[in-house]
Design a protein around this motif. Sequence first.
Motif, PDB file in Angstrom:
ATOM      1  N   LEU A 152       0.843  -1.186   0.000  1.00 12.54           N
ATOM      2  CA  LEU A 152       0.000   0.000   0.000  1.00 12.54           C
ATOM      3  C   LEU A 152       0.883   1.242   0.000  1.00 12.54           C
ATOM      4  CD1 LEU A 152      -2.954   1.077   0.285  1.00 12.54           C
ATOM      5  CD2 LEU A 152      -2.625   0.941   2.777  1.00 12.54           C
ATOM      6  N   THR A 153       0.592   2.190  -0.855  1.00 11.11           N
ATOM      7  CA  THR A 153       1.351   3.436  -0.899  1.00 11.11           C
ATOM      8  C   THR A 153       0.972   4.317   0.290  1.00 11.11           C
ATOM      9  OG1 THR A 153       1.416   3.368  -3.310  1.00 11.11           O
ATOM     10  CG2 THR A 153       1.875   5.489  -2.267  1.00 11.11           C
ATOM     11  N   PRO A 154       1.926   4.817   1.040  1.00 13.43           N
ATOM     12  CA  PRO A 154       1.589   5.680   2.179  1.00 13.43           C
ATOM     13  C   PRO A 154       0.890   6.960   1.720  1.00 13.43           C
ATOM     14  CG  PRO A 154       3.866   4.931   2.316  1.00 13.43           C
ATOM     15  CD  PRO A 154       3.373   4.583   0.943  1.00 13.43           C
ATOM     16  N   PRO A 155       0.056   7.542   2.554  1.00  9.33           N
ATOM     17  CA  PRO A 155      -0.608   8.801   2.192  1.00  9.33           C
ATOM     18  C   PRO A 155       0.416   9.922   2.088  1.00  9.33           C
ATOM     19  CG  PRO A 155      -0.934   8.328   4.515  1.00  9.33           C
ATOM     20  CD  PRO A 155      -0.283   7.109   3.924  1.00  9.33           C
ATOM     21  N   THR A 156       0.134  10.875   1.242  1.00  5.66           N
ATOM     22  CA  THR A 156       1.061  11.996   1.064  1.00  5.66           C
ATOM     23  C   THR A 156       0.426  13.343   1.381  1.00  5.66           C
ATOM     24  OG1 THR A 156       0.495  12.216  -1.278  1.00  5.66           O
ATOM     25  CG2 THR A 156       2.345  10.759  -0.721  1.00  5.66           C
ATOM     26  N   SER A 157      -0.869  13.368   1.691  1.00  6.68           N
ATOM     27  CA  SER A 157      -1.562  14.639   1.896  1.00  6.68           C
ATOM     28  C   SER A 157      -2.689  14.471   2.903  1.00  6.68           C
ATOM     29  CB  SER A 157      -2.141  15.132   0.569  1.00  6.68           C
ATOM     30  OG  SER A 157      -3.160  14.237   0.123  1.00  6.68           O
ATOM     31  N   PHE A 158      -3.232  15.596   3.346  1.00  7.96           N
ATOM     32  CA  PHE A 158      -4.421  15.561   4.195  1.00  7.96           C
ATOM     33  C   PHE A 158      -5.557  14.828   3.481  1.00  7.96           C
ATOM     34  CE2 PHE A 158      -2.340  19.233   6.229  1.00  7.96           C
ATOM     35  CZ  PHE A 158      -2.596  18.974   7.573  1.00  7.96           C
ATOM     36  N   ALA A 159      -5.750  15.133   2.212  1.00  5.77           N
ATOM     37  CA  ALA A 159      -6.851  14.553   1.457  1.00  5.77           C
ATOM     38  C   ALA A 159      -6.751  13.035   1.378  1.00  5.77           C
ATOM     39  CB  ALA A 159      -6.902  15.161   0.054  1.00  5.77           C
ATOM     40  N   ASP A 160      -5.528  12.517   1.298  1.00 10.73           N
ATOM     41  CA  ASP A 160      -5.348  11.064   1.217  1.00 10.73           C
ATOM     42  C   ASP A 160      -5.894  10.345   2.448  1.00 10.73           C
ATOM     43  OD1 ASP A 160      -4.154  11.139  -1.247  1.00 10.73           O
ATOM     44  OD2 ASP A 160      -2.108  10.834  -0.515  1.00 10.73           O
ATOM     45  N   LEU A 161      -5.826  10.982   3.598  1.00  5.21           N
ATOM     46  CA  LEU A 161      -6.149  10.308   4.858  1.00  5.21           C
ATOM     47  C   LEU A 161      -7.612   9.899   4.970  1.00  5.21           C
ATOM     48  CD1 LEU A 161      -4.064  12.571   7.263  1.00  5.21           C
ATOM     49  CD2 LEU A 161      -3.504  10.246   6.520  1.00  5.21           C
ATOM     50  N   VAL A 162      -8.477  10.461   4.148  1.00  8.57           N
ATOM     51  CA  VAL A 162      -9.892  10.093   4.207  1.00  8.57           C
ATOM     52  C   VAL A 162     -10.247   9.029   3.162  1.00  8.57           C
ATOM     53  CG1 VAL A 162     -10.516  12.369   5.104  1.00  8.57           C
ATOM     54  CG2 VAL A 162     -10.657  11.952   2.644  1.00  8.57           C
ATOM     55  N   LYS A 163      -9.257   8.548   2.415  1.00  6.69           N
ATOM     56  CA  LYS A 163      -9.528   7.527   1.402  1.00  6.69           C
ATOM     57  C   LYS A 163      -9.772   6.165   2.055  1.00  6.69           C
ATOM     58  CE  LYS A 163      -6.860   9.797  -2.270  1.00  6.69           C
ATOM     59  NZ  LYS A 163      -5.677   9.703  -3.180  1.00  6.69           N
ATOM     60  N   PRO A 164     -10.587   5.335   1.442  1.00  6.55           N
ATOM     61  CA  PRO A 164     -10.952   4.039   2.029  1.00  6.55           C
ATOM     62  C   PRO A 164      -9.760   3.146   2.362  1.00  6.55           C
ATOM     63  CG  PRO A 164     -12.367   4.550   0.163  1.00  6.55           C
ATOM     64  CD  PRO A 164     -11.293   5.599   0.177  1.00  6.55           C
ATOM     65  N   PRO A 237      -0.735   2.180  11.870  1.00  5.58           N
ATOM     66  CA  PRO A 237       0.491   2.467  11.123  1.00  5.58           C
ATOM     67  C   PRO A 237       0.637   3.933  10.701  1.00  5.58           C
ATOM     68  CG  PRO A 237      -1.094   1.461   9.667  1.00  5.58           C
ATOM     69  CD  PRO A 237      -1.727   1.472  11.039  1.00  5.58           C
ATOM     70  N   LEU A 238      -0.323   4.771  11.078  1.00  9.07           N
ATOM     71  CA  LEU A 238      -0.249   6.206  10.815  1.00  9.07           C
ATOM     72  C   LEU A 238      -0.451   6.954  12.125  1.00  9.07           C
ATOM     73  CD1 LEU A 238      -2.512   6.465   7.609  1.00  9.07           C
ATOM     74  CD2 LEU A 238      -0.010   6.580   7.675  1.00  9.07           C
ATOM     75  N   VAL A 239       0.381   7.970  12.374  1.00  9.55           N
ATOM     76  CA  VAL A 239       0.285   8.722  13.627  1.00  9.55           C
ATOM     77  C   VAL A 239       0.644  10.181  13.378  1.00  9.55           C
ATOM     78  CG1 VAL A 239       2.687   8.245  14.286  1.00  9.55           C
ATOM     79  CG2 VAL A 239       1.012   8.791  16.060  1.00  9.55           C
ATOM     80  N   VAL A 240      -0.016  11.072  14.086  1.00 11.70           N
ATOM     81  CA  VAL A 240       0.381  12.479  14.050  1.00 11.70           C
ATOM     82  C   VAL A 240       1.566  12.645  14.989  1.00 11.70           C
ATOM     83  CG1 VAL A 240      -0.283  14.848  14.587  1.00 11.70           C
ATOM     84  CG2 VAL A 240      -1.904  13.323  13.426  1.00 11.70           C
ATOM     85  N   GLY A 263       8.437   6.867   8.073  1.00 14.21           N
ATOM     86  CA  GLY A 263       8.543   7.937   7.098  1.00 14.21           C
ATOM     87  C   GLY A 263       7.586   9.065   7.421  1.00 14.21           C
ATOM     88  N   VAL A 264       7.675  10.149   6.670  1.00 17.21           N
ATOM     89  CA  VAL A 264       6.867  11.346   6.900  1.00 17.21           C
ATOM     90  C   VAL A 264       6.013  11.651   5.680  1.00 17.21           C
ATOM     91  CG1 VAL A 264       6.929  13.834   7.347  1.00 17.21           C
ATOM     92  CG2 VAL A 264       8.580  12.318   8.481  1.00 17.21           C
ATOM     93  N   SER A 265       4.739  11.894   5.913  1.00 14.02           N
ATOM     94  CA  SER A 265       3.833  12.350   4.851  1.00 14.02           C
ATOM     95  C   SER A 265       3.910  13.872   4.818  1.00 14.02           C
ATOM     96  CB  SER A 265       2.406  11.874   5.136  1.00 14.02           C
ATOM     97  OG  SER A 265       2.345  10.464   5.204  1.00 14.02           O
TER      98      SER A 265
END
Length: 358
Positions: A152-164, A237-240, A263-265
Motif C-alpha cells: 500500500l502506498t503511504p498517504p502523502t496529503s491531508f486529502a489522502d487520509l480520508v480515502k478508504p 500504522p499512521l500517527v500524528v 517515514g513522513v507524509s
Amino acid sequence: MNTKKYCAVLVGLGLVTLSACGSGSDQGSGSGSKTVTLVSHDSWAVSKSVLKDFEKQSGYTVKVLKDGDAGQAVNKAILTKDNPQGDVFFGVDNTLLSRALDNGLFQSYDAKGSATVKPAYRVDETKHRVTPIDTGDICVNYDKAYFGKHKLTPPTSFADLVKPEYKNLLVTENAATSSPGLGFLLGSAAQFGDDGWQAYWKKLKANGVKVVDGWEQAYDQEFSGSAGGRKAGGDRPLVVSYASSPPAEVIYGDPKPTTAPTGVSYGTCFRQTEYAGLLSNARNTKGGKAFIDFLLTKKFQEDMPLNMFVYPVIEGATVPAEFTKYGPQAKDPETMAPAKIAADRDQWVKSWTSLVLK
C-alpha cells in the motif's frame, strides 16, 4: 514530543494538574537567589555538560519543573501566574502563544542574541515578551514495514487520509489537550479553510481516525512503527507526530537501524515554533534573563536537536547529519498567522471536540 499526566481541573483548552501548584516560595528562586527555576513541558532536555557550562559561567543553578504536555503546561502556568512556580517558562508554541500573551503570562525582555534569530520565527517584536527557541513540523508519520507488507502506498496529503484504503489506520492526539493534536487541527484548517475543515474531519471520523489524549500514548503505544509501539502491540500504522521523529527511531534504535523504519507524509505538515519567556511575577528576574540568553547561544541551539528533536532558530547553527538524512524540514508546510490562530483557535477546538469526540 510530549508526555502527559492529566487530572481534574479544566482550564482553557485542556486539562491541567494542580498537584504541583503549590506556593512558589519553596522553589529556591528569589531576589538575589543563585537558583533559576525553569518551568516546561515534559520534552525539555539538554546535555548535562552544556547545562553545567551555563551554571559554571553564570553562577546560577538551574532547577527544572516539568508539567506534562505543552498545552497542559501553558494552562497551568496561566493558572498560577500570580504566584508562579518558577522564573522562566519554555515550551509555549505558536498554537497557544496568544493565550499566554493575552493572559499576561510574560514580562518584556529583549534577549541577548535575539538579532541572530531568523526573521521567519520572530514575533512580538515591539514588546519582546517571548523569545523564539526552536522550530519543527507536526506531520503524519507512517510505518514503512506495514505499508510494504500490505503493498500500500503511504498517504502523502491531508486529502489522502480520508480515502478508504487508509480506514482505521490513523491515530491522532486530542486537539483540546495536546500540542501536536492542535497543530494537526490547525494544519487541516489552513488546508481546507474556515468552511471546509469541519467537513474534512467528518470524513476523517467516518474513516476510523482514533483520538487519544496526547503524543506519548499515540506514538509510543498506538503507533506500530515506533519502538515503543511495537513493544506495546500498537496497531495503527499512521500517527500524528513530527518530521523529526524518524531520526529519533534511528538514533535510539537498539540495534541501530541503517534506515529509518518510519517515514513522513510531508503534505500533512504544520510548522510549529516554540518560545521561552520570563514569567511576569518571576522572583529571580536576573537569573531568568541570563537563562533565556543561554537558550539562544550557539552551544545550546546546536545541542538541542538530538535532545528535543527540534530545529534551531538562530542563523549559523548546524543540525546533525541524521536530521538532514532522515527527517528534513518540510519544504512547504501549512502555516497560520498568529492573529488568525488567536481569533479562531478556541472556537475551532470547541467545534472539533463536539464533532469528533461526541
